[in-house]
Design a protein around this motif. Structure first.
Motif, mmCIF file in Angstrom:
data_model
loop_
_atom_site.group_PDB
_atom_site.id
_atom_site.type_symbol
_atom_site.label_atom_id
_atom_site.label_comp_id
_atom_site.label_asym_id
_atom_site.label_seq_id
_atom_site.Cartn_x
_atom_site.Cartn_y
_atom_site.Cartn_z
ATOM 1 N N PRO A 1 -2.087 -17.983 8.377
ATOM 2 C CA PRO A 1 -2.384 -18.582 9.548
ATOM 3 C C PRO A 1 -1.818 -18.424 10.851
ATOM 4 N N PRO A 2 -0.482 -18.031 10.822
ATOM 5 C CA PRO A 2 0.126 -17.450 11.967
ATOM 6 C C PRO A 2 -0.426 -16.067 12.644
ATOM 7 N N LEU A 3 -0.856 -15.297 11.578
ATOM 8 C CA LEU A 3 -1.488 -14.030 11.862
ATOM 9 C C LEU A 3 -2.874 -14.351 12.550
ATOM 10 N N ALA A 4 -3.564 -15.377 11.800
ATOM 11 C CA ALA A 4 -4.892 -15.700 12.314
ATOM 12 C C ALA A 4 -4.841 -16.184 13.699
ATOM 13 N N GLN A 5 -3.738 -17.029 14.215
ATOM 14 C CA GLN A 5 -3.692 -17.244 15.425
ATOM 15 C C GLN A 5 -3.345 -16.237 16.320
ATOM 16 N N ALA A 6 -2.492 -15.311 15.928
ATOM 17 C CA ALA A 6 -2.221 -14.271 16.905
ATOM 18 C C ALA A 6 -3.433 -13.255 16.976
ATOM 19 N N LEU A 7 -4.291 -13.159 16.021
ATOM 20 C CA LEU A 7 -5.588 -12.223 16.491
ATOM 21 C C LEU A 7 -6.573 -13.161 17.351
ATOM 22 N N THR A 8 -6.491 -14.403 17.180
ATOM 23 C CA THR A 8 -7.364 -15.176 18.116
ATOM 24 C C THR A 8 -7.002 -14.950 19.615
ATOM 25 N N GLU A 9 -5.488 -15.210 19.789
ATOM 26 C CA GLU A 9 -5.068 -15.058 20.897
ATOM 27 C C GLU A 9 -4.950 -13.596 21.473
ATOM 28 N N ARG A 10 -5.325 -12.669 20.810
ATOM 29 C CA ARG A 10 -5.545 -11.318 21.061
ATOM 30 C C ARG A 10 -6.925 -10.912 21.530
ATOM 31 N N GLY A 11 -8.053 -12.056 21.248
ATOM 32 C CA GLY A 11 -9.254 -11.802 21.300
ATOM 33 C C GLY A 11 -10.073 -11.277 20.226
ATOM 34 N N TYR A 12 -9.548 -11.533 19.236
ATOM 35 C CA TYR A 12 -10.312 -11.043 17.890
ATOM 36 C C TYR A 12 -11.211 -12.110 17.623
ATOM 37 N N THR A 13 -12.632 -11.783 17.354
ATOM 38 C CA THR A 13 -13.356 -12.889 16.787
ATOM 39 C C THR A 13 -13.939 -12.572 15.631
ATOM 40 N N GLU A 14 -13.676 -11.250 15.077
ATOM 41 C CA GLU A 14 -13.677 -10.964 13.837
ATOM 42 C C GLU A 14 -13.098 -9.794 13.351
ATOM 43 N N LEU A 15 -12.620 -9.504 12.031
ATOM 44 C CA LEU A 15 -11.912 -8.291 11.469
ATOM 45 C C LEU A 15 -12.776 -7.287 11.601
ATOM 46 N N THR A 16 -12.215 -5.863 11.849
ATOM 47 C CA THR A 16 -12.967 -4.753 11.597
ATOM 48 C C THR A 16 -13.065 -4.487 10.046
#
Length: 184
Positions: A8-23
Protein backbone atom coordinates in the motif's frame (compact mmCIF):
# COMPACT_ATOMS: atom_id res chain seq x y z
CA UNK A 1 -5.93 3.41 -8.84
CA UNK A 2 -5.29 -0.09 -7.56
CA UNK A 3 -1.94 -1.81 -8.03
CA UNK A 4 -2.29 -5.55 -7.50
CA UNK A 5 0.60 -7.18 -5.58
CA UNK A 6 2.05 -3.77 -4.58
CA UNK A 7 2.49 -2.81 -0.91
CA UNK A 8 0.00 0.00 0.00
CA UNK A 9 2.60 2.72 0.79
CA UNK A 10 4.32 2.02 -2.53
CA UNK A 11 1.01 1.97 -4.41
CA UNK A 12 0.26 5.40 -2.95
CA UNK A 13 3.69 6.67 -4.04
CA UNK A 14 3.11 5.35 -7.56
CA UNK A 15 -0.30 7.05 -7.74
CA UNK A 16 1.16 10.35 -6.51
CA UNK A 17 3.89 10.03 -9.14
CA UNK A 18 1.24 9.78 -11.87
CA UNK A 19 1.34 6.05 -12.52
CA UNK A 20 -1.97 4.58 -13.66
CA UNK A 21 -0.55 1.12 -14.30
CA UNK A 22 2.72 -0.75 -13.96
CA UNK A 23 5.02 -1.22 -16.93
CA UNK A 24 5.49 -4.80 -18.20
CA UNK A 25 8.85 -5.22 -16.44
CA UNK A 26 7.39 -3.93 -13.16
CA UNK A 27 4.44 -6.34 -13.37
CA UNK A 28 6.74 -9.24 -14.22
CA UNK A 29 9.03 -8.85 -11.18
CA UNK A 30 6.14 -8.80 -8.68
CA UNK A 31 4.20 -11.70 -10.17
CA UNK A 32 3.37 -14.24 -7.44
CA UNK A 33 5.31 -17.03 -9.19
CA UNK A 34 8.63 -15.11 -8.92
CA UNK A 35 8.25 -13.97 -5.29
CA UNK A 36 11.49 -14.50 -3.39
CA UNK A 37 13.37 -15.88 -6.40
CA UNK A 38 16.63 -14.65 -7.89
CA UNK A 39 15.96 -12.90 -11.19
CA UNK A 40 17.78 -11.89 -14.35
CA UNK A 41 15.83 -9.06 -15.97
CA UNK A 42 16.50 -7.47 -19.33
CA UNK A 43 14.51 -4.43 -20.39
CA UNK A 44 14.99 -1.28 -22.42
CA UNK A 45 16.10 2.04 -20.92
CA UNK A 46 13.01 3.94 -19.83
CA UNK A 47 10.98 0.81 -19.11
CA UNK A 48 10.85 1.44 -15.37
CA UNK A 49 13.59 -0.96 -14.24
CA UNK A 50 14.53 1.03 -11.13
CA UNK A 51 10.96 1.06 -9.85
CA UNK A 52 10.77 -2.62 -10.86
CA UNK A 53 13.59 -3.70 -8.58
CA UNK A 54 12.25 -1.43 -5.84
CA UNK A 55 8.93 -3.24 -6.10
CA UNK A 56 10.59 -6.67 -6.37
CA UNK A 57 12.30 -6.24 -2.99
CA UNK A 58 9.42 -4.45 -1.27
CA UNK A 59 7.63 -7.37 0.38
CA UNK A 60 10.74 -8.73 2.10
CA UNK A 61 12.18 -5.30 2.83
CA UNK A 62 9.04 -3.84 4.42
CA UNK A 63 8.32 -7.04 6.36
CA UNK A 64 11.85 -6.96 7.79
CA UNK A 65 11.60 -3.24 8.60
CA UNK A 66 8.20 -3.34 10.25
CA UNK A 67 7.53 0.15 11.55
CA UNK A 68 11.17 0.99 12.29
CA UNK A 69 12.63 3.84 10.24
CA UNK A 70 16.21 2.62 10.70
CA UNK A 71 18.01 -0.70 10.96
CA UNK A 72 21.22 -2.00 12.48
CA UNK A 73 22.53 -3.27 9.12
CA UNK A 74 21.33 -2.53 5.58
CA UNK A 75 18.67 -4.85 4.17
CA UNK A 76 19.11 -4.10 0.47
CA UNK A 77 22.10 -3.16 -1.66
CA UNK A 78 21.91 -1.70 -5.16
CA UNK A 79 25.15 -1.60 -7.13
CA UNK A 80 25.30 0.63 -10.21
CA UNK A 81 28.23 1.19 -12.61
CA UNK A 82 28.35 5.01 -12.49
CA UNK A 83 27.86 7.79 -9.99
CA UNK A 84 25.13 9.34 -12.14
CA UNK A 85 23.13 6.11 -12.31
CA UNK A 86 23.58 5.43 -8.58
CA UNK A 87 22.31 8.93 -7.72
CA UNK A 88 19.35 8.47 -10.08
CA UNK A 89 18.52 5.08 -8.51
CA UNK A 90 18.73 6.63 -5.05
CA UNK A 91 16.30 9.40 -6.03
CA UNK A 92 13.84 6.92 -7.57
CA UNK A 93 13.89 4.61 -4.54
CA UNK A 94 13.59 7.68 -2.32
CA UNK A 95 10.18 8.67 -3.67
CA UNK A 96 9.04 5.06 -4.00
CA UNK A 97 9.79 4.25 -0.35
CA UNK A 98 9.22 7.78 0.98
CA UNK A 99 5.74 7.02 2.38
CA UNK A 100 7.30 4.33 4.57
CA UNK A 101 10.22 6.50 5.72
CA UNK A 102 12.84 4.04 4.48
CA UNK A 103 16.35 5.46 4.88
CA UNK A 104 18.64 5.28 1.85
CA UNK A 105 22.40 5.90 1.84
CA UNK A 106 24.23 6.64 -1.39
CA UNK A 107 27.95 5.80 -1.70
CA UNK A 108 29.67 6.98 -4.87
CA UNK A 109 33.11 8.19 -5.88
CA UNK A 110 33.62 11.94 -6.02
CA UNK A 111 31.52 12.54 -2.91
CA UNK A 112 32.58 13.07 0.72
CA UNK A 113 33.44 9.58 2.03
CA UNK A 114 33.29 10.66 5.69
CA UNK A 115 29.74 11.97 5.18
CA UNK A 116 28.85 8.65 3.54
CA UNK A 117 30.24 6.78 6.57
CA UNK A 118 28.05 8.90 8.86
CA UNK A 119 25.05 8.10 6.68
CA UNK A 120 25.90 4.39 6.86
CA UNK A 121 26.02 4.59 10.67
CA UNK A 122 22.56 6.26 10.67
CA UNK A 123 20.82 2.95 9.91
CA UNK A 124 19.83 3.00 6.23
CA UNK A 125 17.68 0.08 5.06
CA UNK A 126 18.91 0.51 1.47
CA UNK A 127 22.43 1.32 0.31
CA UNK A 128 23.00 2.40 -3.30
CA UNK A 129 26.49 2.80 -4.67
CA UNK A 130 29.20 2.21 -7.19
CA UNK A 131 31.45 -0.86 -6.94
CA UNK A 132 34.68 0.94 -6.04
CA UNK A 133 33.18 3.12 -3.32
CA UNK A 134 31.17 0.26 -1.82
CA UNK A 135 34.28 -1.91 -1.74
CA UNK A 136 36.21 0.91 -0.04
CA UNK A 137 33.55 1.28 2.70
CA UNK A 138 33.48 -2.51 3.09
CA UNK A 139 37.27 -2.77 3.48
CA UNK A 140 37.26 0.10 6.02
CA UNK A 141 34.57 -1.64 8.09
CA UNK A 142 32.00 1.12 7.49
CA UNK A 143 29.62 -1.14 5.53
CA UNK A 144 28.21 -4.32 7.07
CA UNK A 145 26.44 -6.45 4.47
CA UNK A 146 25.71 -9.41 6.76
CA UNK A 147 22.02 -8.51 7.13
CA UNK A 148 21.15 -8.17 3.46
CA UNK A 149 17.98 -9.77 2.18
CA UNK A 150 18.51 -8.56 -1.38
CA UNK A 151 21.19 -7.37 -3.80
CA UNK A 152 20.50 -5.64 -7.10
CA UNK A 153 23.16 -5.37 -9.78
CA UNK A 154 21.87 -2.59 -12.03
CA UNK A 155 23.44 -2.68 -15.49
CA UNK A 156 25.26 -5.86 -14.39
CA UNK A 157 26.62 -6.54 -17.89
CA UNK A 158 28.01 -3.02 -18.15
CA UNK A 159 29.75 -3.31 -14.76
CA UNK A 160 31.53 -6.46 -15.91
CA UNK A 161 32.49 -4.80 -19.22
CA UNK A 162 33.90 -1.85 -17.23
CA UNK A 163 36.23 -4.12 -15.24
CA UNK A 164 34.41 -4.22 -11.91
CA UNK A 165 34.50 -8.03 -11.55
CA UNK A 166 36.96 -8.04 -8.59
CA UNK A 167 35.02 -5.30 -6.76
CA UNK A 168 31.72 -7.11 -7.33
CA UNK A 169 33.13 -10.45 -6.18
CA UNK A 170 34.50 -8.92 -2.96
CA UNK A 171 31.20 -7.14 -2.26
CA UNK A 172 29.08 -10.22 -2.98
CA UNK A 173 31.38 -12.43 -0.89
CA UNK A 174 30.54 -10.20 2.10
CA UNK A 175 26.78 -10.83 1.71
CA UNK A 176 24.75 -13.71 3.18
CA UNK A 177 24.28 -16.83 1.07
CA UNK A 178 20.53 -16.68 1.68
CA UNK A 179 19.96 -13.33 0.02
CA UNK A 180 17.96 -12.62 -3.08
CA UNK A 181 19.92 -11.50 -6.15
CA UNK A 182 18.42 -9.43 -8.95
CA UNK A 183 20.49 -8.82 -12.09
CA UNK A 184 19.15 -6.02 -14.27
Amino acid sequence: MSFENVQPPLAQALTERGYTELTPVQSAVIAPDVAGRDLIVSAQTGSGKTVAFGLALADELLAELGSLPMVERPLALVIAPTRELALQVSRELGWLYGQHGVRIATCVGGMDASKERRNLRAGPAIVVGTPGRLRDHLERGALDLSGLIGVVLDEADEMLDMGFRDDLEEILDATPDKRRTLLF
